[in-house]
Design a protein around this motif. Structure first.
Motif, PDB file in Angstrom:
ATOM      1  N   SER A 152       0.846  -1.221   0.024  1.00 45.87           N
ATOM      2  CA  SER A 152      -0.310   0.126  -0.096  1.00 45.87           C
ATOM      3  C   SER A 152       0.838   1.329   0.029  1.00 45.87           C
ATOM      4  CB  SER A 152      -0.947  -0.094   1.206  1.00 45.87           C
ATOM      5  OG  SER A 152      -1.142   1.422   1.728  1.00 45.87           O
ATOM      6  N   LYS A 153       1.962   1.248   0.968  1.00 44.48           N
ATOM      7  CA  LYS A 153       2.856   2.455   0.645  1.00 44.48           C
ATOM      8  C   LYS A 153       3.541   2.692  -0.586  1.00 44.48           C
ATOM      9  CE  LYS A 153       6.000   4.284   4.297  1.00 44.48           C
ATOM     10  NZ  LYS A 153       5.233   4.376   5.291  1.00 44.48           N
ATOM     11  N   ALA A 154       3.987   1.435  -1.214  1.00 47.57           N
ATOM     12  CA  ALA A 154       4.542   1.489  -2.707  1.00 47.57           C
ATOM     13  C   ALA A 154       3.528   2.120  -3.428  1.00 47.57           C
ATOM     14  CB  ALA A 154       5.213   0.289  -2.757  1.00 47.57           C
ATOM     15  N   PHE A 155       2.518   1.564  -3.283  1.00 43.98           N
ATOM     16  CA  PHE A 155       1.430   1.932  -4.303  1.00 43.98           C
ATOM     17  C   PHE A 155       1.010   3.493  -4.418  1.00 43.98           C
ATOM     18  CE2 PHE A 155      -3.418   2.686  -4.676  1.00 43.98           C
ATOM     19  CZ  PHE A 155      -3.368   2.650  -6.156  1.00 43.98           C
ATOM     20  N   TYR A 156       1.147   4.188  -3.138  1.00 44.86           N
ATOM     21  CA  TYR A 156       0.702   5.693  -2.905  1.00 44.86           C
ATOM     22  C   TYR A 156       1.996   6.214  -3.673  1.00 44.86           C
ATOM     23  CZ  TYR A 156      -3.749   5.311  -1.050  1.00 44.86           C
ATOM     24  OH  TYR A 156      -4.998   4.798  -0.987  1.00 44.86           O
ATOM     25  N   PHE A 166       4.242   5.504  -5.783  1.00 45.54           N
ATOM     26  CA  PHE A 166       4.174   5.373  -7.043  1.00 45.54           C
ATOM     27  C   PHE A 166       3.179   6.044  -7.890  1.00 45.54           C
ATOM     28  CE2 PHE A 166       3.262   2.854 -11.051  1.00 45.54           C
ATOM     29  CZ  PHE A 166       4.590   2.919 -11.742  1.00 45.54           C
ATOM     30  N   CYS A 167       1.859   6.166  -7.315  1.00 45.63           N
ATOM     31  CA  CYS A 167       0.846   6.832  -7.855  1.00 45.63           C
ATOM     32  C   CYS A 167       1.276   8.313  -7.873  1.00 45.63           C
ATOM     33  CB  CYS A 167      -0.473   6.703  -6.802  1.00 45.63           C
ATOM     34  SG  CYS A 167      -1.423   5.584  -7.398  1.00 45.63           S
ATOM     35  N   ASN A 168       1.836   8.916  -6.714  1.00 47.04           N
ATOM     36  CA  ASN A 168       2.243  10.265  -6.684  1.00 47.04           C
ATOM     37  C   ASN A 168       3.332  10.777  -7.554  1.00 47.04           C
ATOM     38  OD1 ASN A 168       0.261  10.866  -4.664  1.00 47.04           O
ATOM     39  ND2 ASN A 168       1.526  10.567  -2.843  1.00 47.04           N
ATOM     40  N   ARG A 169       4.290   9.913  -7.806  1.00 48.55           N
ATOM     41  CA  ARG A 169       5.218  10.235  -8.486  1.00 48.55           C
ATOM     42  C   ARG A 169       4.694  10.334 -10.058  1.00 48.55           C
ATOM     43  NH1 ARG A 169      10.621   6.908  -7.581  1.00 48.55           N
ATOM     44  NH2 ARG A 169      10.188   8.407  -5.786  1.00 48.55           N
ATOM     45  N   ILE A 170       3.592   9.522 -10.670  1.00 55.27           N
ATOM     46  CA  ILE A 170       3.442   9.591 -12.030  1.00 55.27           C
ATOM     47  C   ILE A 170       2.098  10.134 -12.283  1.00 55.27           C
ATOM     48  CG2 ILE A 170       4.688   7.468 -12.543  1.00 55.27           C
ATOM     49  CD1 ILE A 170       1.944   6.172 -13.012  1.00 55.27           C
ATOM     50  N   SER A 171       1.185  10.688 -11.217  1.00 52.05           N
ATOM     51  CA  SER A 171       0.089  11.370 -11.542  1.00 52.05           C
ATOM     52  C   SER A 171       0.148  12.590 -11.220  1.00 52.05           C
ATOM     53  CB  SER A 171      -1.050  10.524 -11.227  1.00 52.05           C
ATOM     54  OG  SER A 171      -1.328  10.719  -9.563  1.00 52.05           O
ATOM     55  N   ASP A 172      -1.122  13.533 -11.546  1.00 53.58           N
ATOM     56  CA  ASP A 172      -0.980  14.826 -11.431  1.00 53.58           C
ATOM     57  C   ASP A 172      -1.632  15.074  -9.868  1.00 53.58           C
ATOM     58  OD1 ASP A 172      -0.356  14.968 -13.995  1.00 53.58           O
ATOM     59  OD2 ASP A 172      -2.341  15.086 -14.699  1.00 53.58           O
ATOM     60  N   ILE A 173      -2.232  14.261  -9.285  1.00 57.44           N
ATOM     61  CA  ILE A 173      -2.838  14.489  -8.040  1.00 57.44           C
ATOM     62  C   ILE A 173      -1.933  13.734  -7.017  1.00 57.44           C
ATOM     63  CG2 ILE A 173      -5.393  14.934  -8.605  1.00 57.44           C
ATOM     64  CD1 ILE A 173      -5.505  11.803  -8.148  1.00 57.44           C
ATOM     65  N   GLU A 174      -2.024  14.536  -5.966  1.00 57.87           N
ATOM     66  CA  GLU A 174      -1.122  13.970  -4.617  1.00 57.87           C
ATOM     67  C   GLU A 174      -2.030  13.335  -3.598  1.00 57.87           C
ATOM     68  OE1 GLU A 174       2.625  13.886  -2.521  1.00 57.87           O
ATOM     69  OE2 GLU A 174       2.123  14.649  -4.469  1.00 57.87           O
ATOM     70  N   MET A 175      -1.836  12.138  -3.376  1.00 56.00           N
ATOM     71  CA  MET A 175      -2.452  11.435  -2.588  1.00 56.00           C
ATOM     72  C   MET A 175      -1.518  10.798  -1.242  1.00 56.00           C
ATOM     73  SD  MET A 175      -5.237   8.954  -4.021  1.00 56.00           S
ATOM     74  CE  MET A 175      -4.476   8.427  -5.617  1.00 56.00           C
ATOM     75  N   GLU A 176      -2.011  11.051  -0.158  1.00 52.22           N
ATOM     76  CA  GLU A 176      -1.314  10.617   0.952  1.00 52.22           C
ATOM     77  C   GLU A 176      -1.451   9.046   1.212  1.00 52.22           C
ATOM     78  OE1 GLU A 176      -1.816  13.956   4.452  1.00 52.22           O
ATOM     79  OE2 GLU A 176      -2.927  14.154   2.450  1.00 52.22           O
ATOM     80  N   ASP A 177      -0.367   8.564   1.803  1.00 49.95           N
ATOM     81  CA  ASP A 177      -0.326   7.113   2.176  1.00 49.95           C
ATOM     82  C   ASP A 177      -1.663   6.593   3.018  1.00 49.95           C
ATOM     83  OD1 ASP A 177       0.335   4.378   2.436  1.00 49.95           O
ATOM     84  OD2 ASP A 177       1.999   4.715   3.918  1.00 49.95           O
ATOM     85  N   GLY A 178      -2.231   5.438   2.669  1.00 48.51           N
ATOM     86  CA  GLY A 178      -3.445   5.081   3.532  1.00 48.51           C
ATOM     87  C   GLY A 178      -4.749   5.536   3.489  1.00 48.51           C
ATOM     88  N   THR A 179      -4.737   6.603   2.619  1.00 51.64           N
ATOM     89  CA  THR A 179      -6.289   7.413   2.326  1.00 51.64           C
ATOM     90  C   THR A 179      -7.200   6.361   2.304  1.00 51.64           C
ATOM     91  OG1 THR A 179      -4.891   8.854   1.114  1.00 51.64           O
ATOM     92  CG2 THR A 179      -7.365   9.150   1.316  1.00 51.64           C
ATOM     93  N   ALA A 180      -8.300   6.485   3.235  1.00 51.48           N
ATOM     94  CA  ALA A 180      -9.335   5.036   3.277  1.00 51.48           C
ATOM     95  C   ALA A 180     -10.398   6.009   2.728  1.00 51.48           C
ATOM     96  CB  ALA A 180      -9.501   4.956   4.612  1.00 51.48           C
ATOM     97  N   ASP A 181     -11.629   5.095   2.383  1.00 51.47           N
ATOM     98  CA  ASP A 181     -12.682   5.713   1.916  1.00 51.47           C
ATOM     99  C   ASP A 181     -13.955   5.891   3.033  1.00 51.47           C
ATOM    100  OD1 ASP A 181     -12.933   5.635  -1.175  1.00 51.47           O
ATOM    101  OD2 ASP A 181     -12.551   3.611  -0.773  1.00 51.47           O
ATOM    102  N   PHE A 182     -13.096   6.440   3.948  1.00 48.45           N
ATOM    103  CA  PHE A 182     -13.731   6.954   5.287  1.00 48.45           C
ATOM    104  C   PHE A 182     -13.559   8.541   5.215  1.00 48.45           C
ATOM    105  CE2 PHE A 182     -13.564   7.124  10.103  1.00 48.45           C
ATOM    106  CZ  PHE A 182     -14.910   7.330  10.316  1.00 48.45           C
ATOM    107  N   ARG A 183     -14.518   9.040   4.562  1.00 43.66           N
ATOM    108  CA  ARG A 183     -14.419  10.516   4.542  1.00 43.66           C
ATOM    109  C   ARG A 183     -15.852  11.244   4.555  1.00 43.66           C
ATOM    110  NH1 ARG A 183     -14.344   8.881  -0.198  1.00 43.66           N
ATOM    111  NH2 ARG A 183     -12.175   8.396  -0.504  1.00 43.66           N
ATOM    112  N   LEU A 184     -15.796  12.424   5.180  1.00 46.05           N
ATOM    113  CA  LEU A 184     -16.946  13.380   5.067  1.00 46.05           C
ATOM    114  C   LEU A 184     -16.980  14.359   3.779  1.00 46.05           C
ATOM    115  CD1 LEU A 184     -18.191  15.474   7.971  1.00 46.05           C
ATOM    116  CD2 LEU A 184     -17.532  16.763   6.066  1.00 46.05           C
TER     117      LEU A 184
END
Ligand code: UDP
Ligand code: MG
Length: 309
Positions: free
Chosen positions: A136-140, A142-160
């Motif tokens: 999961s760490k590596a995934f985030y 990698f995602c951040n490196r190649i895409s335009d949006i910055e996501m934090e490691d471990g973002t869950a689908d628990f949100r308001l």
């Protein structure tokens, strides 16, 4: 009248968790100055989930259900909930009590402070399998490196989500859903809270390695076309490198035995065929996305629901 909070919960074979979650939320909201509605999305469960939901919604008028026509997956189920929720803000969470309900308090406080999105970041859970943590760490990263949006490691689908953000989200016509990325992309004033995930209360996880890899590929290819550029860079590098090989080829042609190149030849063929197929596959993913999107099918289909428009 006090503000209405919608809690949206996708449930796939969660018969052992629904009642516990519902009563935990009911206890929590007794102490809060908000009204709430609890919307379960039965994502084609094969156990008693639907029965329990129907019973529960008869007993408690704040509980609603949306039964999908089959299993559409976590992300479409979540969208079904967000699309139908009527609250001033909408909180999505898992059914298995891994997302601690007490955190809702803090989320609502941040919302009142003026944030439009309050998302949560899972603290590294030492009890999770090593591979899941690291992947999961590596995934985030990698995602951040190649895409335009910055996501934090471990973002869950628990949100308001504030009502206005949820409405815009609902109007997005994407067939391949990767909600955490889409929300990040939307912008607005976002705030992240860290939390310690709890153990799953009952049942087993519905995500296996195959689904995780699928989600990862979806996450990357939904938000970036940079994988398409890999072919150009790799191709260019290889062409340049092949020139370095020229002296050796000339040398062996004139000085050595020109037919003695079987091993290097077969290695080159196998390596480059592998590479070509890989890059074809990458292109295939994007073409597949175009294909699916062009059919313009709905993300989910509702079979029954007790929510009246
Ligand atoms: N879920 C769903 N449809 C699916 C798989 C999962 O609605 O096809 C729901 C599930 O009931 C749970 C949430 O999505 O409420 C997260 O699933 P799970 O707990 O299995 O994932 P994990 O927490 O292990 O990542
Ligand atoms: Mg879970």
């Amino acid at each position: 009248m006090s503000k209405l909070v919608s809690i949206v919960v996708p449930a796939y074979n969660e018969e052992g968790n629904i009642e516990v979650l519902a009563s935990a939320l009911s206890t929590l909201f007794e102490t809060l100055p908000y009204r709430y509605e609890l919307i379960f999305i039965n994502d084609g469960s094969k156990d008693r989930t639907q029965e329990i939901l129907e019973d529960l919604s008869r007993e408690d008028h704040r509980v609603f259900y949306i039964e999908l026509s089959r299993n559409f997956g976590h992300q479409p189920a979540l969208k079904a909930g967000i699309d139908t929720a009527r609250g001033d803000c909408i909180i999505s969470m898992d059914c298995d009590l891994q997302h601690p309900p007490q955190l809702i308090l803090e989320m609502l406080m941040k919302w009142e402070e003026g944030y439009d999105v309050v998302y949560t970041i899972r603290k590294e859970d030492k009890k999770l399998p090593y591979l899941k943590r690291k992947s999961s760490k590596a995934f985030y990263q990698f995602c951040n490196r190649i895409s335009d949006i910055e996501m934090e490691d471990g973002t869950a689908d628990f949100r308001l989500l504030d009502r206005k953000v949820a409405q815009i989200f609902s109007s997005m016509q994407e067939s391949d859903l990767f909600i955490r990325g889409m929300i990040k992309w939307l912008g607005f004033k976002q705030y992240g809270i860290e939390y310690e995930p709890a153990e799953r209360f009952s049942g087993t996880t519905k995500y296996n390695v195959k689904r995780m890899v699928g989600l990862a590929i979806r996450g990357i290819t939904s938000f970036s076309v940079s994988p398409l550029y890999i072919a150009i860079y790799v191709g260019l590098t290889m062409s340049v490198l092949s020139f370095l090989y020229l002296p050796y080829v000339l040398y062996s042609y004139f000085m050595g035995d020109p037919t003695s190149g079987w091993s290097s030849l077969i290695l080159t063929i196998v390596f480059f065929n592998g590479l070509t197929l890989l890059l074809l596959g990458v292109m295939g993913i994007y073409i597949g996305k175009l294909f699916v999107q062009s059919k313009n099918r709905p993300n989910y289909i509702v079979r029954t629901t007790n929510i009246k428009e």
